[in-house]
Design a protein around this motif. Structure first.
Motif, PDB file in Angstrom:
ATOM      1  N   PRO B  36       3.544 -13.491   5.977  1.00  0.00           N
ATOM      2  CA  PRO B  36       4.982 -13.785   6.101  1.00  0.00           C
ATOM      3  C   PRO B  36       5.814 -12.515   5.946  1.00  0.00           C
ATOM      4  CG  PRO B  36       3.913 -15.370   4.656  1.00  0.00           C
ATOM      5  CD  PRO B  36       2.900 -14.327   4.957  1.00  0.00           C
ATOM      6  N   PRO B  37       6.713 -12.231   6.902  1.00  0.00           N
ATOM      7  CA  PRO B  37       7.373 -10.928   6.960  1.00  0.00           C
ATOM      8  C   PRO B  37       8.279 -10.605   5.765  1.00  0.00           C
ATOM      9  CG  PRO B  37       8.325 -12.440   8.552  1.00  0.00           C
ATOM     10  CD  PRO B  37       7.132 -13.122   7.997  1.00  0.00           C
ATOM     11  N   LEU B  38       8.881 -11.638   5.145  1.00  0.00           N
ATOM     12  CA  LEU B  38       9.813 -11.332   4.053  1.00  0.00           C
ATOM     13  C   LEU B  38       9.091 -10.636   2.900  1.00  0.00           C
ATOM     14  CD1 LEU B  38      12.155 -14.452   3.888  1.00  0.00           C
ATOM     15  CD2 LEU B  38      12.553 -12.228   4.928  1.00  0.00           C
ATOM     16  N   ALA B  39       7.830 -10.963   2.704  1.00  0.00           N
ATOM     17  CA  ALA B  39       7.053 -10.299   1.652  1.00  0.00           C
ATOM     18  C   ALA B  39       6.243  -9.134   2.222  1.00  0.00           C
ATOM     19  CB  ALA B  39       6.109 -11.314   1.001  1.00  0.00           C
ATOM     20  N   ALA B  40       5.608  -9.374   3.359  1.00  0.00           N
ATOM     21  CA  ALA B  40       4.680  -8.364   3.897  1.00  0.00           C
ATOM     22  C   ALA B  40       5.415  -7.134   4.429  1.00  0.00           C
ATOM     23  CB  ALA B  40       3.840  -8.982   5.007  1.00  0.00           C
ATOM     24  N   GLY B  41       6.571  -7.327   5.052  1.00  0.00           N
ATOM     25  CA  GLY B  41       7.291  -6.186   5.644  1.00  0.00           C
ATOM     26  C   GLY B  41       7.563  -5.088   4.624  1.00  0.00           C
ATOM     27  N   PRO B  42       8.329  -5.421   3.576  1.00  0.00           N
ATOM     28  CA  PRO B  42       8.618  -4.378   2.582  1.00  0.00           C
ATOM     29  C   PRO B  42       7.358  -3.885   1.853  1.00  0.00           C
ATOM     30  CG  PRO B  42      10.060  -6.284   2.296  1.00  0.00           C
ATOM     31  CD  PRO B  42       9.037  -6.668   3.285  1.00  0.00           C
ATOM     32  N   LEU B  43       6.479  -4.829   1.490  1.00  0.00           N
ATOM     33  CA  LEU B  43       5.285  -4.446   0.714  1.00  0.00           C
ATOM     34  C   LEU B  43       4.406  -3.473   1.507  1.00  0.00           C
ATOM     35  CD1 LEU B  43       3.542  -4.986  -1.856  1.00  0.00           C
ATOM     36  CD2 LEU B  43       2.340  -6.695  -0.497  1.00  0.00           C
ATOM     37  N   ILE B  44       4.115  -3.822   2.748  1.00  0.00           N
ATOM     38  CA  ILE B  44       3.224  -2.971   3.549  1.00  0.00           C
ATOM     39  C   ILE B  44       3.924  -1.673   3.931  1.00  0.00           C
ATOM     40  CG2 ILE B  44       1.889  -2.840   5.702  1.00  0.00           C
ATOM     41  CD1 ILE B  44       0.744  -4.798   3.628  1.00  0.00           C
ATOM     42  N   GLY B  45       5.220  -1.758   4.202  1.00  0.00           N
ATOM     43  CA  GLY B  45       5.980  -0.544   4.536  1.00  0.00           C
ATOM     44  C   GLY B  45       5.914   0.457   3.392  1.00  0.00           C
ATOM     45  N   ILE B  46       6.147  -0.036   2.178  1.00  0.00           N
ATOM     46  CA  ILE B  46       6.109   0.854   1.009  1.00  0.00           C
ATOM     47  C   ILE B  46       4.690   1.383   0.790  1.00  0.00           C
ATOM     48  CG2 ILE B  46       6.336   0.899  -1.513  1.00  0.00           C
ATOM     49  CD1 ILE B  46       8.706  -1.092  -1.109  1.00  0.00           C
ATOM     50  N   ALA B  47       3.705   0.498   0.958  1.00  0.00           N
ATOM     51  CA  ALA B  47       2.312   0.929   0.764  1.00  0.00           C
ATOM     52  C   ALA B  47       1.934   2.011   1.778  1.00  0.00           C
ATOM     53  CB  ALA B  47       1.380  -0.276   0.916  1.00  0.00           C
ATOM     54  N   ALA B  48       2.343   1.833   3.039  1.00  0.00           N
ATOM     55  CA  ALA B  48       2.016   2.828   4.069  1.00  0.00           C
ATOM     56  C   ALA B  48       2.694   4.159   3.760  1.00  0.00           C
ATOM     57  CB  ALA B  48       2.448   2.321   5.440  1.00  0.00           C
ATOM     58  N   GLY B  49       3.954   4.082   3.339  1.00  0.00           N
ATOM     59  CA  GLY B  49       4.683   5.305   2.994  1.00  0.00           C
ATOM     60  C   GLY B  49       4.031   6.031   1.827  1.00  0.00           C
ATOM     61  N   ARG B 109       9.491  -7.136   9.519  1.00  0.00           N
ATOM     62  CA  ARG B 109       8.144  -7.007  10.094  1.00  0.00           C
ATOM     63  C   ARG B 109       8.036  -5.716  10.912  1.00  0.00           C
ATOM     64  NH1 ARG B 109       4.414 -11.078  10.870  1.00  0.00           N
ATOM     65  NH2 ARG B 109       5.886 -12.801  11.057  1.00  0.00           N
ATOM     66  N   ALA B 110       9.064  -5.460  11.718  1.00  0.00           N
ATOM     67  CA  ALA B 110       9.035  -4.254  12.571  1.00  0.00           C
ATOM     68  C   ALA B 110       9.093  -2.993  11.717  1.00  0.00           C
ATOM     69  CB  ALA B 110      10.194  -4.286  13.553  1.00  0.00           C
ATOM     70  N   ALA B 111       9.899  -3.029  10.636  1.00  0.00           N
ATOM     71  CA  ALA B 111       9.994  -1.842   9.780  1.00  0.00           C
ATOM     72  C   ALA B 111       8.648  -1.567   9.103  1.00  0.00           C
ATOM     73  CB  ALA B 111      11.094  -2.038   8.746  1.00  0.00           C
ATOM     74  N   GLY B 112       7.984  -2.623   8.665  1.00  0.00           N
ATOM     75  CA  GLY B 112       6.662  -2.451   8.061  1.00  0.00           C
ATOM     76  C   GLY B 112       5.672  -1.880   9.062  1.00  0.00           C
ATOM     77  N   ALA B 113       5.696  -2.442  10.273  1.00  0.00           N
ATOM     78  CA  ALA B 113       4.782  -1.960  11.317  1.00  0.00           C
ATOM     79  C   ALA B 113       5.082  -0.510  11.684  1.00  0.00           C
ATOM     80  CB  ALA B 113       4.904  -2.852  12.552  1.00  0.00           C
ATOM     81  N   LEU B 114       6.365  -0.189  11.677  1.00  0.00           N
ATOM     82  CA  LEU B 114       6.770   1.185  11.978  1.00  0.00           C
ATOM     83  C   LEU B 114       6.202   2.159  10.937  1.00  0.00           C
ATOM     84  CD1 LEU B 114       8.563   3.270  13.466  1.00  0.00           C
ATOM     85  CD2 LEU B 114      10.416   2.573  11.958  1.00  0.00           C
ATOM     86  N   ALA B 115       6.306   1.791   9.670  1.00  0.00           N
ATOM     87  CA  ALA B 115       5.791   2.654   8.603  1.00  0.00           C
ATOM     88  C   ALA B 115       4.275   2.846   8.743  1.00  0.00           C
ATOM     89  CB  ALA B 115       6.131   2.061   7.242  1.00  0.00           C
ATOM     90  N   VAL B 116       3.576   1.779   9.122  1.00  0.00           N
ATOM     91  CA  VAL B 116       2.119   1.877   9.297  1.00  0.00           C
ATOM     92  C   VAL B 116       1.795   2.798  10.476  1.00  0.00           C
ATOM     93  CG1 VAL B 116       0.017   0.602   9.847  1.00  0.00           C
ATOM     94  CG2 VAL B 116       1.703  -0.402   8.311  1.00  0.00           C
TER      95      VAL B 116
END
Lengths: 310, 251
Positions: B36-49, B109-116
């Protein structure tokens, strides 16, 4: 016994006929009957001005270009322009282009150097050995994992040479190898070429640097308007003033060692410190000729400023 | 920016570990797309960064700077999603709550994917990921094309930079009108130069024995069992956390 012979080569680049038709001074043919004999183990400098046909001639030496007429012989045999024949020739005669970006294509230097040996069908272990040796031969062993665009121009030149060396050629052909290099870069390059020549490699290179040809080449061939007009020992050819002058290899203004008597005038540019004179037809001309001594020697002795404090 | 990212990809601490890093980034991408993007987007974005900056040693300023422009595009697109147009009583423009929710989900979701994606671009050299594609059985012709395009991009970028400097030195960018004209001239010239470049490269490769393939050795790589384990385990763990968080916040 010669290693390679180019005999009466004629070649015109596509499109030059149209240009020659529009501009009467433009030559139609880049090569107009050029002949050259390369002896084994020699360092041969191909001298010539811009547009004399040096690069075009070099491209014929390993079959990259095919002449319209004339022929190239490798070890006495005419070049076989079939796919297999060219592959064999290019293993023996490796060409390094003036602009290294014309031949560096891969993601890393080591990958780029591996291209030639892999084309020869060698197994990867042997290719890896050759890559390491070639990079070491040009002093780039520490940079093999970097992409070409992260290197300086001089390093790229050496990388291009490494790509040629990995083919283990009998003859290395370099198009203006020192162009764009500073003196330190030239020293490094020539050190590496010296080492290769000491191992028996034949080196043919084009240049318009008379100093380089005099001090580094064993033989010099002078190319002018698509023809070789002189070929012989370096000192003998370079001391032949009429040949050097005919090939346009010494700037006219330095030919007799004198300072120029007058400078060209540029539209809209004036030199306030220099008195202007009005000629009989009413035009202003810069008076730089007044700065030159009548015999062409330096107009004034070099002056050194005295330091402000003692 | 292109050169900075390329330079970073070839010199970062993980640049010889392309296999595990690619697996890690692929795992993160799967999380951001599936959870779910509301949790995964920020979490994965921060993790990738964090992985890129703290793990691989990518400069933080470079990472954030490279994210800015795509984030600007994202923001613009998200704003467009928040607006609703009605034609029942003439043309009416209003804010849409449903549109805003969609924009938030898509944006995160897009911001998280962008960070990855950026994490991958800054840590895996092009030569390494092309080699991975080769091992995966991608057609050789496509890989040759990729390799040439990648190299040509940088050669043309150098040409572009010198052309722009030359135009600038002759006041080509002094006014807005001149700027437009100079930019158009530079683009036209760059197109012609690219054709010339291609012809010269073809000649250069032919002189080196090119016939119809561009074989190269794979780059040196190093990967430890621990690296592979972390590359597979961390995204799975983060995926679990993302699903858990989403359940907790009711997303």
């Amino acid at each position: 016994m010669t290693l390679l012979d180019a005999i009466g080569l004629r070649y015109a680049w596509p499109g030059t006929e149209a240009a020659a038709a529009r501009a009467p001074g433009q030559r139609r043919e880049a090569l107009a009957g050029a002949s050259l004999a390369v002896r084994p183990g020699v360092r041969l400098a191909l001298l010539g001005g811009n547009g004399s046909g040096k690069s075009t001639l070099l491209l014929h030496l390993n079959g990259t270009l095919r002449p319209a007429s004339g022929e190239v012989r490798w070890q006495g045999q005419p070049i076989d322009y079939s796919r297999r024949g060219l592959a064999a020739l290019r293993q023996a005669v490796a060409l390094v282009f003036q602009d290294p970006d014309d031949q560096l294509f891969a993601g890393t230097l080591a990958q780029d150097v591996s291209f030639g040996p892999l084309n020869l069908g060698l197994d990867p272990a042997e290719v890896a050995r050759r890559v390491a040796a070639a990079l070491a031969a040009v002093g780039l062993e520490a940079l093999g994992a970097l992409p070409p665009h992260m290197l300086s121009h001089g390093q790229r030149k050496r990388a291009a040479i490494a790509g040629a060396l990995a083919m283990r050629p009998a003859m290395l052909v370099l198009d203006e190898p020192t162009a764009g290099l500073d003196p330190a870069g030239i020293d490094i390059l020539l050190d590496h070429l010296d080492a290769l020549h000491a191992q028996g490699m034949t080196v043919v290179f084009s240049t318009h640097d008379l100093l380089l040809a005099r001090h580094w080449a064993d033989e010099v061939a002078v190319l002018h308007q698509g023809r070789v007009i002189a070929h012989g020992g370096a000192a003998a050819v370079l001391d032949d003033a009429p040949v050097i002058a005919a090939a346009g290899l010494r700037p006219r203004r330095f030919a007799d060692g004198r300072r120029p008597v007058s400078s060209p005038s540029w539209p809209g540019v004036s030199r306030p410190s220099t008195p202007h004179r009005r000629s009989a037809d009413g035009r202003d001309t810069p008076g730089h000729d007044e700065l030159a001594a009548p015999d062409g020697a330096a107009a004034a002795p070099l002056r050194r400023e005295r330091p402000p404090h003692g | 920016m292109l050169r900075a990212i390329e330079s970073c990809a070839n010199t970062n601490r993980w640049h010889r570990h392309a296999g595990p890093v690619t697996l890690f980034c692929a795992g993160l991408m799967a999380c951001v797309l599936l959870a779910p993007p509301l949790a995964a987007g920020p979490l994965i974005g921060i993790a990738a960064g964090l992985a890129a900056v703290a793990g691989a040693g990518v400069p933080g300023r470079l990472f954030l700077g490279a994210m800015l422009v795509p984030l600007g595009f994202l923001l613009t697109s998200a704003l467009a999603l928040c607006v609703t147009l009605g034609f029942d009583h003439g043309v009416t423009i209003g804010l849409s709550a449903a549109g805003a929710a969609t924009a938030l989900r898509a944006g995160l979701r897009a911001a998280g994917a962008l960070a990855v994606t950026l994490c991958f671009a800054c840590t895996v050299p092009a030569a390494a990921w092309i080699a991975l594609l080769r091992r995966a059985g991608t057609p050789e012709a496509l890989l040759d094309l990729l390799m040439l395009v990648h190299r040509t991009l940088f050669v043309l970028d150098e040409t572009r930079a010198s052309m722009v400097r030359a135009l600038d030195n002759r006041l080509g960018f002094a006014t807005k009108r001149l700027m437009l004209r100079s930019a158009a001239q530079a683009m036209a010239l760059l197109f012609l130069r690219s054709l010339d470049r291609a012809a010269r490269l073809e000649r250069g490769l032919a002189a080196r024995g090119y016939v119809d393939r561009l074989p190269v050795l794979p780059p040196d790589s190093a990967a430890s069992p621990l690296g592979w384990t972390l590359a597979a385990g961390v995204p799975m763990l983060l995926g679990g956390v993302a699903f858990g968080l989403a359940r907790a916040i009711g997303a």
